[in-house]
Design a protein around this motif. Structure first.
Motif, PDB file in Angstrom:
ATOM      1  N   ALA A 146       3.471  -1.156   1.060  1.00  0.00           N
ATOM      2  CA  ALA A 146       4.918  -1.070   0.886  1.00  0.00           C
ATOM      3  C   ALA A 146       5.442  -2.209   0.017  1.00  0.00           C
ATOM      4  CB  ALA A 146       5.605  -1.085   2.246  1.00  0.00           C
ATOM      5  N   LEU A 147       4.931  -3.419   0.226  1.00  0.00           N
ATOM      6  CA  LEU A 147       5.401  -4.560  -0.566  1.00  0.00           C
ATOM      7  C   LEU A 147       5.037  -4.393  -2.038  1.00  0.00           C
ATOM      8  CD1 LEU A 147       4.534  -7.414   1.953  1.00  0.00           C
ATOM      9  CD2 LEU A 147       6.824  -6.674   1.260  1.00  0.00           C
ATOM     10  N   ARG A 148       3.859  -3.819  -2.303  1.00  0.00           N
ATOM     11  CA  ARG A 148       3.483  -3.563  -3.706  1.00  0.00           C
ATOM     12  C   ARG A 148       4.381  -2.494  -4.318  1.00  0.00           C
ATOM     13  NH1 ARG A 148      -2.049  -2.936  -1.784  1.00  0.00           N
ATOM     14  NH2 ARG A 148      -3.105  -4.952  -1.771  1.00  0.00           N
ATOM     15  N   GLN A 149       4.583  -1.400  -3.564  1.00  0.00           N
ATOM     16  CA  GLN A 149       5.375  -0.294  -4.098  1.00  0.00           C
ATOM     17  C   GLN A 149       6.821  -0.695  -4.319  1.00  0.00           C
ATOM     18  OE1 GLN A 149       4.601   2.655  -1.060  1.00  0.00           O
ATOM     19  NE2 GLN A 149       2.392   2.394  -1.388  1.00  0.00           N
ATOM     20  N   LEU A 150       7.310  -1.646  -3.525  1.00  0.00           N
ATOM     21  CA  LEU A 150       8.670  -2.141  -3.705  1.00  0.00           C
ATOM     22  C   LEU A 150       8.762  -3.161  -4.832  1.00  0.00           C
ATOM     23  CD1 LEU A 150       9.606  -2.483   0.069  1.00  0.00           C
ATOM     24  CD2 LEU A 150      10.649  -0.904  -1.568  1.00  0.00           C
ATOM     25  N   ARG A 151       7.597  -3.482  -5.408  1.00  0.00           N
ATOM     26  CA  ARG A 151       7.518  -4.350  -6.595  1.00  0.00           C
ATOM     27  C   ARG A 151       8.081  -5.746  -6.368  1.00  0.00           C
ATOM     28  NH1 ARG A 151       5.792  -1.217 -10.716  1.00  0.00           N
ATOM     29  NH2 ARG A 151       6.152   1.033 -10.574  1.00  0.00           N
ATOM     30  N   PHE A 152       7.799  -6.291  -5.170  1.00  0.00           N
ATOM     31  CA  PHE A 152       8.177  -7.679  -4.958  1.00  0.00           C
ATOM     32  C   PHE A 152       7.366  -8.562  -5.898  1.00  0.00           C
ATOM     33  CE2 PHE A 152       7.545 -11.747  -2.687  1.00  0.00           C
ATOM     34  CZ  PHE A 152       8.872 -12.166  -2.680  1.00  0.00           C
ATOM     35  N   ALA A 153       8.041  -9.441  -6.614  1.00  0.00           N
ATOM     36  CA  ALA A 153       7.394 -10.182  -7.695  1.00  0.00           C
ATOM     37  C   ALA A 153       6.599 -11.391  -7.225  1.00  0.00           C
ATOM     38  CB  ALA A 153       8.449 -10.634  -8.713  1.00  0.00           C
ATOM     39  N   GLY A 154       6.813 -11.831  -5.979  1.00  0.00           N
ATOM     40  CA  GLY A 154       6.136 -13.032  -5.513  1.00  0.00           C
ATOM     41  C   GLY A 154       4.812 -12.753  -4.833  1.00  0.00           C
ATOM     42  N   TYR A 155       4.333 -13.717  -4.073  1.00  0.00           N
ATOM     43  CA  TYR A 155       3.077 -13.594  -3.344  1.00  0.00           C
ATOM     44  C   TYR A 155       3.309 -12.811  -2.047  1.00  0.00           C
ATOM     45  CZ  TYR A 155       1.379 -17.234  -6.491  1.00  0.00           C
ATOM     46  OH  TYR A 155       1.014 -17.940  -7.603  1.00  0.00           O
ATOM     47  N   THR A 156       2.350 -11.990  -1.687  1.00  0.00           N
ATOM     48  CA  THR A 156       2.455 -11.209  -0.458  1.00  0.00           C
ATOM     49  C   THR A 156       1.094 -11.130   0.223  1.00  0.00           C
ATOM     50  OG1 THR A 156       1.971  -9.094  -1.555  1.00  0.00           O
ATOM     51  CG2 THR A 156       4.292  -9.746  -1.402  1.00  0.00           C
ATOM     52  N   GLY A 157       1.102 -10.809   1.511  1.00  0.00           N
ATOM     53  CA  GLY A 157      -0.146 -10.554   2.214  1.00  0.00           C
ATOM     54  C   GLY A 157      -0.218 -11.246   3.555  1.00  0.00           C
ATOM     55  N   SER A 158      -1.378 -11.132   4.180  1.00  0.00           N
ATOM     56  CA  SER A 158      -1.634 -11.736   5.478  1.00  0.00           C
ATOM     57  C   SER A 158      -2.813 -12.694   5.402  1.00  0.00           C
ATOM     58  CB  SER A 158      -1.948 -10.655   6.515  1.00  0.00           C
ATOM     59  OG  SER A 158      -2.464 -11.226   7.698  1.00  0.00           O
ATOM     60  N   PRO A 159      -2.635 -13.944   5.815  1.00  0.00           N
ATOM     61  CA  PRO A 159      -3.765 -14.878   5.825  1.00  0.00           C
ATOM     62  C   PRO A 159      -4.805 -14.525   6.877  1.00  0.00           C
ATOM     63  CG  PRO A 159      -1.818 -15.882   6.794  1.00  0.00           C
ATOM     64  CD  PRO A 159      -1.371 -14.585   6.215  1.00  0.00           C
ATOM     65  N   TYR A 160      -4.495 -13.551   7.739  1.00  0.00           N
ATOM     66  CA  TYR A 160      -5.458 -13.118   8.760  1.00  0.00           C
ATOM     67  C   TYR A 160      -6.392 -12.028   8.245  1.00  0.00           C
ATOM     68  CZ  TYR A 160      -2.423 -15.507  12.129  1.00  0.00           C
ATOM     69  OH  TYR A 160      -1.681 -16.443  12.816  1.00  0.00           O
ATOM     70  N   GLU A 161      -6.199 -11.586   7.008  1.00  0.00           N
ATOM     71  CA  GLU A 161      -7.092 -10.547   6.492  1.00  0.00           C
ATOM     72  C   GLU A 161      -8.527 -11.064   6.407  1.00  0.00           C
ATOM     73  OE1 GLU A 161      -7.596  -7.431   2.741  1.00  0.00           O
ATOM     74  OE2 GLU A 161      -5.858  -8.792   2.794  1.00  0.00           O
ATOM     75  N   TYR A 162      -8.679 -12.291   5.909  1.00  0.00           N
ATOM     76  CA  TYR A 162     -10.022 -12.868   5.774  1.00  0.00           C
ATOM     77  C   TYR A 162     -10.255 -14.053   6.696  1.00  0.00           C
ATOM     78  CZ  TYR A 162     -10.604 -10.078   1.502  1.00  0.00           C
ATOM     79  OH  TYR A 162     -10.711  -9.043   0.597  1.00  0.00           O
ATOM     80  N   SER A 163      -9.219 -14.536   7.366  1.00  0.00           N
ATOM     81  CA  SER A 163      -9.373 -15.643   8.321  1.00  0.00           C
ATOM     82  C   SER A 163      -9.161 -15.094   9.730  1.00  0.00           C
ATOM     83  CB  SER A 163      -8.364 -16.758   8.030  1.00  0.00           C
ATOM     84  OG  SER A 163      -8.590 -17.331   6.764  1.00  0.00           O
ATOM     85  N   ALA A 164     -10.256 -15.002  10.492  1.00  0.00           N
ATOM     86  CA  ALA A 164     -10.190 -14.374  11.810  1.00  0.00           C
ATOM     87  C   ALA A 164     -10.334 -15.420  12.907  1.00  0.00           C
ATOM     88  CB  ALA A 164     -11.292 -13.318  11.936  1.00  0.00           C
ATOM     89  N   PHE A 165      -9.391 -15.391  13.850  1.00  0.00           N
ATOM     90  CA  PHE A 165      -9.437 -16.264  15.018  1.00  0.00           C
ATOM     91  C   PHE A 165      -9.115 -15.423  16.247  1.00  0.00           C
ATOM     92  CE2 PHE A 165      -8.286 -18.903  11.434  1.00  0.00           C
ATOM     93  CZ  PHE A 165      -9.074 -20.041  11.597  1.00  0.00           C
ATOM     94  N   SER A 166      -9.723 -15.772  17.364  1.00  0.00           N
ATOM     95  CA  SER A 166      -9.435 -15.052  18.595  1.00  0.00           C
ATOM     96  C   SER A 166      -8.057 -15.444  19.104  1.00  0.00           C
ATOM     97  CB  SER A 166     -10.487 -15.358  19.659  1.00  0.00           C
ATOM     98  OG  SER A 166     -10.352 -16.694  20.122  1.00  0.00           O
ATOM     99  N   ARG A 167      -7.526 -14.600  19.967  1.00  0.00           N
ATOM    100  CA  ARG A 167      -6.239 -14.904  20.574  1.00  0.00           C
ATOM    101  C   ARG A 167      -6.298 -16.210  21.355  1.00  0.00           C
ATOM    102  NH1 ARG A 167      -1.672 -12.005  21.798  1.00  0.00           N
ATOM    103  NH2 ARG A 167      -0.522 -12.677  23.651  1.00  0.00           N
TER     104      ARG A 167
END
Length: 407
Positions: A146-167
């Motif tokens: 959704a953020l890509r399709q809305l063409r937000f020009a800045g940085y987007t994403g989740s730092p948890y995509e590649y950094s995994a920690f348990s609850r």
């Protein structure tokens, strides 16, 4: 970091230092979003925590305390009406259920959250929008898409995509940072006014799971039933009245969650696929969705041609597929929505149900422009007379003349 300006790990936050001045992060007050505020507190940029209320309520005091603890500015947005008008109503018209098993939910909420986040980031001048979905959550591709399709020009994403920690690891870090309010729980959830859903922990293994009664809210066993019949009026595809009283759709949903929920109506369990094809179990409750989706289907079968409905069924699954795959703002879902919206113009009338434990039994369909019969015997007589008269008339017609063309 790639050319799409994607944030995928906690290490990427270091990359943002010196490249961003103001970061907007989606904030629910839970462990994941609080831990991200903890990590962002050590960075040099300004942080705004955006909480969006989609109908399950927010604890403003908790949100303020957590955001303040980590030096973030808190913004709270009421997104309920945008969610109902822009996502839930189209979902009702599209009969939006995953594989025909249960009403979809986060597929509807994530695009609305993304749109509100982009709007807020634009007003505040933010150059990054972060969230906390991970690879075992379908919200990852839905928010990112959704953020890509809305063409937000800045940085987007989740730092948890590649950094995994348990609850437990996150809770320990938050406690060490002076935030002691979190306790380890064996289940996680996502809620809005349309659906409450639960996953993880004791629900990880679909071969052996038990959904504790304590997780339910609308369908909890101690609810007191108030009405045992509901009547839903729909005008050109939009629910407009409940039990004969003109009522905004958002209020219809909230009331039906309580009324139908008191009969234990609307509990679901089922698998959903991740982006790589793996399946995960989810448990959800959706009393209003159960009744409204059924009412709409019954009324459109009363008003739409059978061939049109058959085609619509395939378009509905196309619509659902684009939504769950994170392509809400794409051309294909938009085109499917156009087809569905056109059919909705003809869906007007009233549908009634009698409620009993675990079920809503259809008791009346009354369409404004019905295709159904109300007196089959009389119809048989009328049709026999009309068709019989026509047949006799046809037999008395003179033989057609034959015209031969000559050169």
């Amino acid at each position: 970091m790639d050319h799409f300006k994607e944030v995928r790990s906690l290490e990427d936050l270091e990359y943002l230092t010196g490249r961003c001045e103001h970061v907007l992060t989606l904030f629910s007050g839970g462990v994941d979003s609080s831990y991200l505020l903890y990590k962002l507190a050590s960075c040099s940029f300004k942080v705004t925590a955006l909480a969006i209320d989609l109908g399950d309520g927010t604890n403003l005091e908790d949100l303020q305390q957590i955001a303040q603890h980590f030096g973030a500015d808190l913004r709270v947005v009421d997104g309920r009406r945008a969610f109902v008008d822009d996502a839930v109503l189209p979902a009702i018209q599209a009969g939006a259920q995953y594989m025909g098993i249960y009403p979809i939910s986060s597929s509807l909420s994530r695009p609305i959250i993304a749109k509100l986040a982009v709007d807020m980031a634009g007003r505040l001048g933010c150059d990054a929008i972060l969230h906390t979905a991970n690879q075992s959550q379908n919200s990852l591709r839905r928010l990112n898409g959704a953020l890509r399709q809305l063409r937000f020009a800045g940085y987007t994403g989740s730092p948890y995509e590649y950094s995994a920690f348990s609850r437990e690891e996150k809770i320990a870090a938050l406690s060490a940072a002076g935030l002691y309010r979190f306790q380890a729980r064996g289940i996680s959830g996502d809620a809005n006014l349309w659906v409450r859903e639960y996953e993880s922990g004791c629900l990880d293994n679909p071969e052996n799971f038990v959904a504790a009664e304590s997780i339910y809210k609308w369908t909890a066993a101690n609810q007191v039933a108030v009405h045992d019949e509901v009547k839903i009026s729909i005008l050109q595809g939009r629910p407009v009245a409940l039990n004969g009283l003109a009522t905004p759709l958002i209020d219809i949903i909230e009331q039906l969650n309580l009324i139908a929920g008191s009969f234990g109506i609307g509990r679901y369990s089922g698998l959903e696929h991740l982006q790589g094809g793996e399946k995960v179990l989810e448990v959800r409750e959706a009393p209003a969705a159960t009744v409204l989706l059924a009412a709409y289907r019954h009324l459109e079968t009363a008003t739409l041609d059978a061939e049109l409905i058959r085609e619509k069924l395939s378009i509905e699954q196309l619509w659902v597929r684009e939504a769950i795959e994170g392509r809400w703002f794409g051309d294909l879902r938009r085109a499917a929505s156009g087809f569905i919206s056109e059919t909705a113009k003809h869906v007007s009338g009233t549908v009634s149900f009698r409620l009993r434990s675990g079920a809503a039994d259809l008791s009346c369909i009354r369409a404004e422009q019905p295709l159904y019969l109300t007196d089959r015997d009389q119809w048989e007589k009328d049709v026999a007379r009309q068709r019989g008269s026509r047949g006799l008339f046809d037999l008395q017609l003179p033989a057609p003349s034959i015209c031969v063309a000559t050169a």
